[in-house]
Design a protein around this motif. Structure first.
Motif, PDB file in Angstrom:
ATOM      1  N   ALA A 120     -27.311  41.606  34.174  1.00 48.79           N
ATOM      2  CA  ALA A 120     -27.625  41.557  35.776  1.00 48.79           C
ATOM      3  C   ALA A 120     -27.189  40.073  36.250  1.00 48.79           C
ATOM      4  O   ALA A 120     -26.684  39.821  37.384  1.00 48.79           O
ATOM      5  CB  ALA A 120     -28.905  42.049  36.153  1.00 48.79           C
ATOM      6  N   ARG A 121     -27.661  39.001  35.735  1.00 46.04           N
ATOM      7  CA  ARG A 121     -27.447  37.400  36.188  1.00 46.04           C
ATOM      8  C   ARG A 121     -25.900  37.247  36.099  1.00 46.04           C
ATOM      9  O   ARG A 121     -25.291  36.873  37.110  1.00 46.04           O
ATOM     10  CB  ARG A 121     -28.105  36.681  35.113  1.00 46.04           C
ATOM     11  CG  ARG A 121     -29.458  36.398  35.339  1.00 46.04           C
ATOM     12  CD  ARG A 121     -30.067  35.237  34.716  1.00 46.04           C
ATOM     13  NE  ARG A 121     -29.948  35.319  33.062  1.00 46.04           N
ATOM     14  CZ  ARG A 121     -30.928  35.932  32.512  1.00 46.04           C
ATOM     15  NH1 ARG A 121     -32.178  36.304  33.214  1.00 46.04           N
ATOM     16  NH2 ARG A 121     -30.937  35.881  31.379  1.00 46.04           N
ATOM     17  N   SER A 122     -25.210  38.062  35.185  1.00 48.82           N
ATOM     18  CA  SER A 122     -23.564  37.931  35.323  1.00 48.82           C
ATOM     19  C   SER A 122     -23.028  38.434  36.308  1.00 48.82           C
ATOM     20  O   SER A 122     -22.018  38.144  36.795  1.00 48.82           O
ATOM     21  CB  SER A 122     -23.105  38.325  33.837  1.00 48.82           C
ATOM     22  OG  SER A 122     -23.162  39.688  33.750  1.00 48.82           O
TER      23      SER A 122
ATOM     24  N   ASP B 251     -12.240  39.325  35.746  1.00 45.93           N
ATOM     25  CA  ASP B 251     -11.952  39.131  34.329  1.00 45.93           C
ATOM     26  C   ASP B 251     -13.007  38.728  33.565  1.00 45.93           C
ATOM     27  O   ASP B 251     -13.406  39.119  32.275  1.00 45.93           O
ATOM     28  CB  ASP B 251     -10.897  38.116  34.288  1.00 45.93           C
ATOM     29  CG  ASP B 251      -9.297  38.362  34.500  1.00 45.93           C
ATOM     30  OD1 ASP B 251      -9.174  39.476  34.655  1.00 45.93           O
ATOM     31  OD2 ASP B 251      -8.905  37.468  35.036  1.00 45.93           O
ATOM     32  N   ALA B 252     -14.045  37.813  34.060  1.00 42.58           N
ATOM     33  CA  ALA B 252     -15.022  37.503  33.403  1.00 42.58           C
ATOM     34  C   ALA B 252     -16.216  38.664  33.370  1.00 42.58           C
ATOM     35  O   ALA B 252     -16.915  38.986  32.286  1.00 42.58           O
ATOM     36  CB  ALA B 252     -16.021  36.360  34.199  1.00 42.58           C
ATOM     37  N   ILE B 253     -15.942  39.686  34.475  1.00 40.86           N
ATOM     38  CA  ILE B 253     -17.039  40.774  34.222  1.00 40.86           C
ATOM     39  C   ILE B 253     -16.548  41.736  33.415  1.00 40.86           C
ATOM     40  O   ILE B 253     -17.249  42.370  32.521  1.00 40.86           O
ATOM     41  CB  ILE B 253     -17.099  41.455  35.726  1.00 40.86           C
ATOM     42  CG1 ILE B 253     -17.904  40.517  36.615  1.00 40.86           C
ATOM     43  CG2 ILE B 253     -17.743  42.926  35.454  1.00 40.86           C
ATOM     44  CD1 ILE B 253     -17.970  41.090  38.217  1.00 40.86           C
TER      45      ILE B 253
ATOM     46  N   ARG C 284     -14.768  40.898  30.449  1.00 47.48           N
ATOM     47  CA  ARG C 284     -15.266  40.511  29.064  1.00 47.48           C
ATOM     48  C   ARG C 284     -16.645  40.742  28.779  1.00 47.48           C
ATOM     49  O   ARG C 284     -16.980  41.008  27.839  1.00 47.48           O
ATOM     50  CB  ARG C 284     -15.034  39.110  29.151  1.00 47.48           C
ATOM     51  CG  ARG C 284     -13.464  38.600  29.096  1.00 47.48           C
ATOM     52  CD  ARG C 284     -13.131  37.110  28.364  1.00 47.48           C
ATOM     53  NE  ARG C 284     -13.933  36.279  29.394  1.00 47.48           N
ATOM     54  CZ  ARG C 284     -13.123  35.783  30.344  1.00 47.48           C
ATOM     55  NH1 ARG C 284     -11.752  36.180  30.698  1.00 47.48           N
ATOM     56  NH2 ARG C 284     -13.420  34.854  31.174  1.00 47.48           N
ATOM     57  N   LYS C 285     -17.435  40.780  29.863  1.00 45.91           N
ATOM     58  CA  LYS C 285     -19.084  40.807  29.858  1.00 45.91           C
ATOM     59  C   LYS C 285     -19.280  42.343  29.312  1.00 45.91           C
ATOM     60  O   LYS C 285     -19.959  42.276  28.584  1.00 45.91           O
ATOM     61  CB  LYS C 285     -19.892  40.266  30.980  1.00 45.91           C
ATOM     62  CG  LYS C 285     -21.427  40.456  30.879  1.00 45.91           C
ATOM     63  CD  LYS C 285     -21.723  39.176  30.014  1.00 45.91           C
ATOM     64  CE  LYS C 285     -23.135  39.122  29.899  1.00 45.91           C
ATOM     65  NZ  LYS C 285     -23.638  38.021  29.121  1.00 45.91           N
ATOM     66  N   VAL C 286     -18.656  43.293  30.265  1.00 44.74           N
ATOM     67  CA  VAL C 286     -18.782  44.522  29.928  1.00 44.74           C
ATOM     68  C   VAL C 286     -18.503  45.027  28.488  1.00 44.74           C
ATOM     69  O   VAL C 286     -18.797  45.637  27.889  1.00 44.74           O
ATOM     70  CB  VAL C 286     -18.113  45.488  30.957  1.00 44.74           C
ATOM     71  CG1 VAL C 286     -18.026  46.813  30.574  1.00 44.74           C
ATOM     72  CG2 VAL C 286     -18.807  45.070  32.482  1.00 44.74           C
ATOM     73  N   ARG C 287     -17.324  44.410  28.121  1.00 50.35           N
ATOM     74  CA  ARG C 287     -16.729  44.714  26.681  1.00 50.35           C
ATOM     75  C   ARG C 287     -17.564  44.010  25.552  1.00 50.35           C
ATOM     76  O   ARG C 287     -17.827  44.982  24.782  1.00 50.35           O
ATOM     77  CB  ARG C 287     -15.373  44.228  26.647  1.00 50.35           C
ATOM     78  CG  ARG C 287     -14.665  44.498  25.182  1.00 50.35           C
ATOM     79  CD  ARG C 287     -13.244  43.938  25.326  1.00 50.35           C
ATOM     80  NE  ARG C 287     -12.465  44.836  26.375  1.00 50.35           N
ATOM     81  CZ  ARG C 287     -11.238  44.627  26.597  1.00 50.35           C
ATOM     82  NH1 ARG C 287     -10.558  43.758  26.036  1.00 50.35           N
ATOM     83  NH2 ARG C 287     -10.668  45.411  27.511  1.00 50.35           N
ATOM     84  N   ASP C 288     -18.110  42.995  25.841  1.00 48.46           N
ATOM     85  CA  ASP C 288     -19.095  42.342  24.876  1.00 48.46           C
ATOM     86  C   ASP C 288     -20.485  43.358  24.763  1.00 48.46           C
ATOM     87  O   ASP C 288     -21.085  43.501  23.633  1.00 48.46           O
ATOM     88  CB  ASP C 288     -19.323  41.233  25.079  1.00 48.46           C
ATOM     89  CG  ASP C 288     -18.136  40.109  24.977  1.00 48.46           C
ATOM     90  OD1 ASP C 288     -17.346  40.570  24.166  1.00 48.46           O
ATOM     91  OD2 ASP C 288     -18.520  38.990  25.561  1.00 48.46           O
TER      92      ASP C 288
ATOM     93  N   ILE D 100     -19.094  51.675  33.145  1.00 53.74           N
ATOM     94  CA  ILE D 100     -19.878  50.519  33.178  1.00 53.74           C
ATOM     95  C   ILE D 100     -19.167  49.495  33.946  1.00 53.74           C
ATOM     96  O   ILE D 100     -19.631  48.747  34.636  1.00 53.74           O
ATOM     97  CB  ILE D 100     -20.260  50.270  31.700  1.00 53.74           C
ATOM     98  CG1 ILE D 100     -21.059  51.342  31.320  1.00 53.74           C
ATOM     99  CG2 ILE D 100     -20.890  49.013  31.892  1.00 53.74           C
ATOM    100  CD1 ILE D 100     -22.568  51.280  31.950  1.00 53.74           C
ATOM    101  N   LEU D 101     -17.858  49.361  33.698  1.00 52.09           N
ATOM    102  CA  LEU D 101     -17.234  48.322  34.381  1.00 52.09           C
ATOM    103  C   LEU D 101     -16.984  48.577  35.916  1.00 52.09           C
ATOM    104  O   LEU D 101     -17.054  47.749  36.851  1.00 52.09           O
ATOM    105  CB  LEU D 101     -15.720  48.443  33.936  1.00 52.09           C
ATOM    106  CG  LEU D 101     -14.848  47.351  34.459  1.00 52.09           C
ATOM    107  CD1 LEU D 101     -15.156  45.709  34.274  1.00 52.09           C
ATOM    108  CD2 LEU D 101     -13.505  47.375  33.911  1.00 52.09           C
ATOM    109  N   GLU D 102     -16.958  49.890  36.241  1.00 50.43           N
ATOM    110  CA  GLU D 102     -16.849  50.343  37.927  1.00 50.43           C
ATOM    111  C   GLU D 102     -18.200  50.028  38.464  1.00 50.43           C
ATOM    112  O   GLU D 102     -18.276  49.340  39.586  1.00 50.43           O
ATOM    113  CB  GLU D 102     -16.698  51.808  37.988  1.00 50.43           C
ATOM    114  CG  GLU D 102     -16.908  52.383  39.418  1.00 50.43           C
ATOM    115  CD  GLU D 102     -15.786  52.002  40.208  1.00 50.43           C
ATOM    116  OE1 GLU D 102     -15.825  52.256  41.234  1.00 50.43           O
ATOM    117  OE2 GLU D 102     -14.685  51.624  39.724  1.00 50.43           O
TER     118      GLU D 102
END
Length: 377
Positions: free
Chosen positions: A275-277, A302-304, A306-310, A364-366
């Motif tokens: 949530a913070r990201s 791009d940062a979001i 990468r966060k979702v993929r991790d 989740i990315l959406e």
């Protein structure tokens, strides 16, 4: 002769030991199922009404409905045991799970055949020395009755009318709207409310004490939160954790993280970090975690991504992620109603898509992108 009595005595002792072993091997949900309706947790109004019915021996057709794990099946089984006693329970009660046997054929064959049989006049004194009312009728319990087909429910209506003198029906379901109106109108309705935390806490502490499991208040709170008011699920989680710790070679204290691991719940700190990201202002509960403002500050798509993929590589359930993120955002103290509404709409669409078999990572990315936009708007 002396040897005979010794063998007989030993046989009784061995039988008693086997019974105790069987009790120990039982799931705790069955082991601690209420034996009488007075043992049912947090359903005071229903218990009061059924207690009066029990004293009058005149039982109507009943419809129990409410969320899972609130005591519906346990209540009717306890009531039947108090009516008939252990000796007559098997020949006076027919319990069927309608989710497995839900077609019209089972109504015409098994249910109709049992309903038309006139019960024998039984003596109220049981083998355990107690006296039971043992009224002159049988009880048919249809669990998960909302899974029955429309034709099966329509066929059941006629059987309830024809054999009402010698047979009573109890329909147990989660969704009362799935029971056809002609069937529901023939039953007395009892709504089982979700268990309040106090009642659930008392029951879990009772079981933990009886099983000699060290479950501190944070663990009980984690069980209640992970089970969402389902007492059956909470007891199952407690037994799983107790078995896990008893089987481990090192003696460690049970902690809330163990509950989240068993329940398949995403750890709170992981959800808060996610949530913070996305730009949601959430403080960490763990004082040992040093917050780095730049490390979780949103830096665009791009940062979001990468966060979702991790996040997805950790193997968490997408539906569970959305559910916990929803609760965190909706209960957030500083987000506006408009921001919460936009986030909730995105999560609702994602939940529908996931139920239809859509790709978890894409949705989740959406959700993450739309939450990010809503929060920064």
């Amino acid at each position: 002769m002396e040897n005979f009595f010794q063998v007989k005595s030993y046989g009784k002792k061995a039988g008693k030991e086997r019974a105790e072993e069987n009790t120990d091997l039982q799931p705790w949900v069955e082991k601690y199922r209420p034996k009488t309706i007075d043992d049912v947790s947090a359903q005071e109004h229903i218990v009061a009404v059924l207690s009066k019915t029990l004293s009058s021996k005149n039982l109507p057709h009943m419809l129990f409905y409410g969320p899972p794990g609130t005591g519906k099946t346990s209540t009717i089984l306890a009531l039947a045991r108090q009516l008939f006693g252990p000796d007559n329970f098997r020949n006076r009660v027919l319990e069927l799970n309608a989710s497995d046997e839900r077609g019209i054929s089972i109504v015409r064959e098994k249910i109709k055949n049992f309903a038309r049989q006139t019960p024998r006049a039984e003596v109220g004194v049981s083998s355990d020395g107690r006296t039971y009312p043992c009224p002159p009728y049988k009880i048919i319990i249809l669990d998960e009755a909302d899974s029955m087909t429309q034709d099966a429910q329509a066929a059941l209506r006629r059987i309830m009318e024809n054999h009402a003198r010698i047979t009573r029906f109890c329909l147990v379901c989660n969704y009362v709207t799935r029971i056809i109106e002609p069937l529901a109108s023939r039953c007395s309705k009892f709504r089982f409310k979700p268990l309040d935390p106090a009642a659930t806490t008392a029951r879990l502490q009772h079981i933990a004490t009886a099983e000699k499991v060290a479950a501190p208040p944070p663990v009980i709170s984690a069980l209640i939160s992970a089970s969402s008011g389902d007492l059956r699920r909470a007891i199952t989680y407690l037994q799983s954790i107790a078995r896990l710790h008893s089987a481990s070679s090192t003696e460690t204290e049970i902690v809330p993280e163990d509950v989240q691991e068993i329940a398949g719940v995403v750890p709170d700190e992981v959800v808060k970090g996610f949530a913070r990201s996305l730009g949601v202002d959430v403080q960490s509960d763990d004082e040992d975690i040093e917050m780095d403002g730049d490390s979780e500050r949103p830096r665009g798509f791009d940062a979001i991504r990468r966060k979702v993929r991790d996040f997805m590589l950790e193997g968490f359930s997408a539906s569970q992620i959305i559910s916990q993120l929803h609760d965190l955002i909706v209960l957030h103290p500083t987000l506006t109603a408009r921001q919460k509404a936009k986030c909730a709409l995105a999560m609702a669409e994602a939940d529908k898509a996931l139920c239809d078999g859509a790709d978890e990572e894409l949705w989740i990315l959406e959700v993450a992108v739309r939450v990010h936009r809503a929060v920064l708007a």
